[in-house]
Design an enzyme around this catalytic site. Structure first.
Site, PDB file in Angstrom:
ATOM      1  N   ARG A   9       0.817  -1.217   0.000  1.00  0.00           N
ATOM      2  CA  ARG A   9       0.000   0.000   0.000  1.00  0.00           C
ATOM      3  C   ARG A   9       0.848   1.263   0.000  1.00  0.00           C
ATOM      4  O   ARG A   9       0.525   2.245   0.675  1.00  0.00           O
ATOM      5  CB  ARG A   9      -0.958   0.030   1.215  1.00  0.00           C
ATOM      6  CG  ARG A   9      -2.088  -0.980   1.153  1.00  0.00           C
ATOM      7  CD  ARG A   9      -3.172  -0.506   0.193  1.00  0.00           C
ATOM      8  NE  ARG A   9      -4.240  -1.495   0.081  1.00  0.00           N
ATOM      9  CZ  ARG A   9      -5.384  -1.433   0.766  1.00  0.00           C
ATOM     10  NH1 ARG A   9      -5.602  -0.470   1.608  1.00  0.00           N
ATOM     11  NH2 ARG A   9      -6.288  -2.359   0.573  1.00  0.00           N
ATOM     12  N   ARG A  58      -3.724   7.031   0.536  1.00  0.00           N
ATOM     13  CA  ARG A  58      -4.192   8.271   1.152  1.00  0.00           C
ATOM     14  C   ARG A  58      -3.181   9.030   1.994  1.00  0.00           C
ATOM     15  O   ARG A  58      -3.350  10.220   2.242  1.00  0.00           O
ATOM     16  CB  ARG A  58      -5.392   7.957   2.058  1.00  0.00           C
ATOM     17  CG  ARG A  58      -6.603   7.541   1.272  1.00  0.00           C
ATOM     18  CD  ARG A  58      -7.873   8.054   1.931  1.00  0.00           C
ATOM     19  NE  ARG A  58      -8.995   7.436   1.240  1.00  0.00           N
ATOM     20  CZ  ARG A  58      -9.805   6.545   1.810  1.00  0.00           C
ATOM     21  NH1 ARG A  58      -9.656   6.237   3.078  1.00  0.00           N
ATOM     22  NH2 ARG A  58     -10.781   6.018   1.108  1.00  0.00           N
ATOM     23  N   ARG A  62      -7.021  11.317  -6.390  1.00  0.00           N
ATOM     24  CA  ARG A  62      -8.243  10.611  -6.010  1.00  0.00           C
ATOM     25  C   ARG A  62      -9.465  11.515  -6.192  1.00  0.00           C
ATOM     26  O   ARG A  62     -10.519  11.053  -6.603  1.00  0.00           O
ATOM     27  CB  ARG A  62      -8.093  10.161  -4.550  1.00  0.00           C
ATOM     28  CG  ARG A  62      -9.241   9.418  -3.945  1.00  0.00           C
ATOM     29  CD  ARG A  62      -9.176   7.947  -4.312  1.00  0.00           C
ATOM     30  NE  ARG A  62     -10.155   7.173  -3.544  1.00  0.00           N
ATOM     31  CZ  ARG A  62     -11.443   7.080  -3.858  1.00  0.00           C
ATOM     32  NH1 ARG A  62     -11.923   7.715  -4.903  1.00  0.00           N
ATOM     33  NH2 ARG A  62     -12.243   6.351  -3.114  1.00  0.00           N
ATOM     34  N   ASP A 113      -6.694  -3.196  -7.466  1.00  0.00           N
ATOM     35  CA  ASP A 113      -7.208  -3.793  -6.232  1.00  0.00           C
ATOM     36  C   ASP A 113      -7.479  -5.276  -6.457  1.00  0.00           C
ATOM     37  O   ASP A 113      -7.679  -5.706  -7.595  1.00  0.00           O
ATOM     38  CB  ASP A 113      -8.505  -3.098  -5.782  1.00  0.00           C
ATOM     39  CG  ASP A 113      -8.797  -3.397  -4.317  1.00  0.00           C
ATOM     40  OD1 ASP A 113      -8.200  -2.748  -3.452  1.00  0.00           O
ATOM     41  OD2 ASP A 113      -9.592  -4.321  -4.038  1.00  0.00           O
ATOM     42  N   TYR A 132     -14.744 -11.715   0.478  1.00  0.00           N
ATOM     43  CA  TYR A 132     -15.478 -10.497   0.079  1.00  0.00           C
ATOM     44  C   TYR A 132     -16.701 -10.853  -0.763  1.00  0.00           C
ATOM     45  O   TYR A 132     -17.752 -10.232  -0.643  1.00  0.00           O
ATOM     46  CB  TYR A 132     -14.562  -9.546  -0.699  1.00  0.00           C
ATOM     47  CG  TYR A 132     -13.502  -8.935   0.189  1.00  0.00           C
ATOM     48  CD1 TYR A 132     -13.796  -7.807   0.962  1.00  0.00           C
ATOM     49  CD2 TYR A 132     -12.233  -9.489   0.304  1.00  0.00           C
ATOM     50  CE1 TYR A 132     -12.843  -7.248   1.807  1.00  0.00           C
ATOM     51  CE2 TYR A 132     -11.278  -8.936   1.145  1.00  0.00           C
ATOM     52  CZ  TYR A 132     -11.591  -7.819   1.895  1.00  0.00           C
ATOM     53  OH  TYR A 132     -10.662  -7.283   2.738  1.00  0.00           O
TER      54      TYR A 132
HETATM   55  O1  1CP Z   1       0.029   0.647  -3.300  1.00  0.00           O
HETATM   56  C1  1CP Z   1      -0.406  -0.494  -3.371  1.00  0.00           C
HETATM   57  O2  1CP Z   1      -0.158  -1.391  -2.533  1.00  0.00           O
HETATM   58  C2  1CP Z   1      -1.142  -0.937  -4.625  1.00  0.00           C
HETATM   59  C3  1CP Z   1      -2.527  -0.957  -4.659  1.00  0.00           C
HETATM   60  C4  1CP Z   1      -3.415  -1.876  -3.797  1.00  0.00           C
HETATM   61  C5  1CP Z   1      -3.276  -3.221  -3.401  1.00  0.00           C
HETATM   62  C6  1CP Z   1      -2.074  -4.124  -3.592  1.00  0.00           C
HETATM   63  C7  1CP Z   1      -4.685  -1.448  -3.355  1.00  0.00           C
HETATM   64  C8  1CP Z   1      -5.245  -0.095  -3.563  1.00  0.00           C
HETATM   65  N1  1CP Z   1      -5.325  -2.513  -2.774  1.00  0.00           N
HETATM   66  C9  1CP Z   1      -4.481  -3.601  -2.779  1.00  0.00           C
HETATM   67  C10 1CP Z   1      -4.769  -4.951  -2.285  1.00  0.00           C
HETATM   68  C11 1CP Z   1      -5.955  -5.206  -1.437  1.00  0.00           C
HETATM   69  N2  1CP Z   1      -7.230  -4.696  -1.545  1.00  0.00           N
HETATM   70  C12 1CP Z   1      -5.974  -6.156  -0.393  1.00  0.00           C
HETATM   71  C13 1CP Z   1      -4.798  -7.041  -0.031  1.00  0.00           C
HETATM   72  C14 1CP Z   1      -3.792  -6.326   0.809  1.00  0.00           C
HETATM   73  C15 1CP Z   1      -4.258  -5.930   2.187  1.00  0.00           C
HETATM   74  O3  1CP Z   1      -4.526  -6.849   3.003  1.00  0.00           O
HETATM   75  O4  1CP Z   1      -4.291  -4.726   2.453  1.00  0.00           O
HETATM   76  C16 1CP Z   1      -7.266  -6.168   0.167  1.00  0.00           C
HETATM   77  C17 1CP Z   1      -7.764  -7.034   1.324  1.00  0.00           C
HETATM   78  C18 1CP Z   1      -8.061  -5.227  -0.579  1.00  0.00           C
HETATM   79  C19 1CP Z   1      -9.518  -4.951  -0.401  1.00  0.00           C
HETATM   80  C20 1CP Z   1      -9.814  -3.520  -0.157  1.00  0.00           C
HETATM   81  N3  1CP Z   1      -9.498  -2.509  -1.037  1.00  0.00           N
HETATM   82  C21 1CP Z   1     -10.450  -2.939   0.961  1.00  0.00           C
HETATM   83  C22 1CP Z   1     -11.036  -3.697   2.137  1.00  0.00           C
HETATM   84  C23 1CP Z   1     -10.053  -3.897   3.251  1.00  0.00           C
HETATM   85  C24 1CP Z   1     -10.680  -4.629   4.440  1.00  0.00           C
HETATM   86  O5  1CP Z   1     -10.198  -4.378   5.544  1.00  0.00           O
HETATM   87  O6  1CP Z   1     -11.585  -5.450   4.282  1.00  0.00           O
HETATM   88  C25 1CP Z   1     -10.478  -1.540   0.757  1.00  0.00           C
HETATM   89  C26 1CP Z   1     -11.042  -0.481   1.659  1.00  0.00           C
HETATM   90  C27 1CP Z   1      -9.863  -1.296  -0.508  1.00  0.00           C
HETATM   91  C28 1CP Z   1      -9.699   0.023  -1.189  1.00  0.00           C
HETATM   92  C29 1CP Z   1      -8.334   0.416  -1.617  1.00  0.00           C
HETATM   93  N4  1CP Z   1      -7.508  -0.359  -2.410  1.00  0.00           N
HETATM   94  C30 1CP Z   1      -6.352   0.339  -2.693  1.00  0.00           C
HETATM   95  C31 1CP Z   1      -6.457   1.628  -2.045  1.00  0.00           C
HETATM   96  C32 1CP Z   1      -5.423   2.732  -2.128  1.00  0.00           C
HETATM   97  C33 1CP Z   1      -7.690   1.655  -1.371  1.00  0.00           C
HETATM   98  C34 1CP Z   1      -8.279   2.835  -0.586  1.00  0.00           C
HETATM   99  C35 1CP Z   1      -9.350   3.457  -1.394  1.00  0.00           C
HETATM  100  C36 1CP Z   1      -9.332   4.934  -1.524  1.00  0.00           C
HETATM  101  O7  1CP Z   1      -8.309   5.607  -1.800  1.00  0.00           O
HETATM  102  O8  1CP Z   1     -10.432   5.449  -1.391  1.00  0.00           O
END
Ligand code: 1CP
Length: 344
Positions: free
Chosen positions: A23, A27, A36, A73, A149
């Site tokens: 990540r 943000r 964003r 994602d 999910y």
């Molecule tokens: O910078 C990076 O790492 C690249 C982009 C990336 C990756 C690898 C994002 C962007 N998401 C992910 C993987 C991801 N998404 C995972 C696996 C890694 C982890 O455990 O964190 C998971 C579980 C998700 C699912 C997800 N995406 C959620 C739910 C999390 C939960 O607790 O259940 C959410 C809220 C997101 C949104 C998201 N994905 C990525 C970003 C930057 C965001 C935030 C959204 C925003 O900016 O509004």
């Protein structure tokens, strides 16, 4: 020239280990928040190549990380299969739930790569724009994590619906997994064809499985995906991240065929050296909360991780993703500490 990240993942011990952060785009970066605003919905952001390309490059430009991770994602897979995914600001993802084998007929693999073509466009563009010593990482969620999910309809605390389906109707649940194994393998191979040099499989919820379920729902599907990716793209390193797996991580390292295991924050360093690094490279595992805390406490922990894990094949990273309220200067301090570290 073989890049640092690839060398470490292939088993080389390096004087200066490579680093990137899960990540690393997101943000906590003001330039990400500005992008964003322009994007509309989160998935629209992922599917708009010029914006997603810029988001991918932002942390590389700011911190000179050794890798870029595609901005996308794990939930693009259910979205491309036809289960509509939406992200509401400040409130996790929502997905049309799939709770029985019959409901699987609403999903389709047909045209998967076409539907994900904007993502592959991002991979191509980043691959062309990256500095020559920086590695591009593609990724996907592991079937178990993505299934949680899809079945729960979003994030969950106890995963009760997903687990009870897996316990009650093994063959129905296996049909969902077959679909996800196929889609995930194809998605990873397509990213590699477009320029990804390494791929990571995120099993963020592996830690909630019993030992028997871990074998069936984490190790077995990961092994199949690794075999599929290897057959299509021999030599491309694969990192597996079975978050929270505890001692199950040993069989994961031995049986899935991954080149490296991502260690979550809870893994003791001496244990990882003995039990995991003897099988494959390791990546990790600074607590994201220590990154948010910063200062000398963080620097000490970074040096401790390096002193233990950099004696073998190692990639510095966090134990989970960067938290949104992390001060940017702490990330700069982490980058300098890792880059200037020496084992001498
Ligand atoms: O910078 C990076 O790492 C690249 C982009 C990336 C990756 C690898 C994002 C962007 N998401 C992910 C993987 C991801 N998404 C995972 C696996 C890694 C982890 O455990 O964190 C998971 C579980 C998700 C699912 C997800 N995406 C959620 C739910 C999390 C939960 O607790 O259940 C959410 C809220 C997101 C949104 C998201 N994905 C990525 C970003 C930057 C965001 C935030 C959204 C925003 O900016 O509004």
């Amino acid at each position: 020239m073989i890049k640092l990240l690839v060398r470490a993942l292939k088993g080389e011990t390096l004087a200066r280990p490579p680093f990137w952060l899960m990540r690393q785009a997101g943000r906590y970066l003001p330039e990400y928040r500005a992008l964003r605003e322009r994007a509309g919905g989160f998935l629209a952001f992922c599917y708009t190549p010029n914006l997603a390309t810029e988001a991918t490059l932002q942390p590389v430009t700011r911190f000179a990380t050794d890798a870029a991770i595609l901005f996308s994602d794990i939930l693009v897979i259910p979205d491309a299969l036809g289960a509509e995914v939406t992200f509401k600001q400040g409130d996790g993802p929502r997905i049309d739930p799939i709770r029985s084998a019959e409901q699987l007929s609403s999903l389709s693999l047909a045209g998967l790569e076409d539907r994900l073509s904007p993502v592959y466009e991002v991979v191509s563009r980043v691959s062309n724009e990256l500095p020559e010593d920086v590695t591009l990482i593609g990724f996907a969620g592991a079937p178990w994590t993505v299934a949680t999910y899809m079945v729960e309809g979003g994030s969950s605390k106890d995963f009760a619906l997903t687990k009870s389906w897996a316990y009650k109707n093994e063959s129905g649940f296996a049909a969902l997994f077959d679909l996800l194994i196929e889609a995930t393998s194809r998605h990873l191979v397509a990213q590699i064809r477009h320029g990804a040099e390494v791929v990571q499989i995120f099993d963020s919820w592996a830690g909630v499985l019993s030992a028997e379920m871990f074998e069936r729902l984490c190790i077995a599907p990961t092994r199949q995906i690794v075999a599929r990716v290897r057959a299509a793209a021999p030599g491309v390193p694969i990192i597996g991240f079975p978050r929270g797996a505890g001692i199950n991580m040993v069989s994961y390292a031995q049986e899935t065929g991954v080149d490296a295991v991502g260690l979550d924050t809870t893994v003791p360093l001496d244990w990882a050296v003995r039990e995991i690094q003897t099988h494959c490279a390791v990546q990790g595992n600074l607590d994201p909360v220590l990154l948010r805390t910063g200062g000398s406490r963080m620097v000490t922990a970074i040096r401790e991780i390096l002193a233990n894990l950099a004696k073998g094949p190692f990639v510095f990273n966090l134990g989970h993703g960067v938290l949104p309220d992390t001060p940017v200067e702490n990330v700069a301090l982490l980058a300098n500490t890792v880059r200037n570290w020496s084992s001498a």
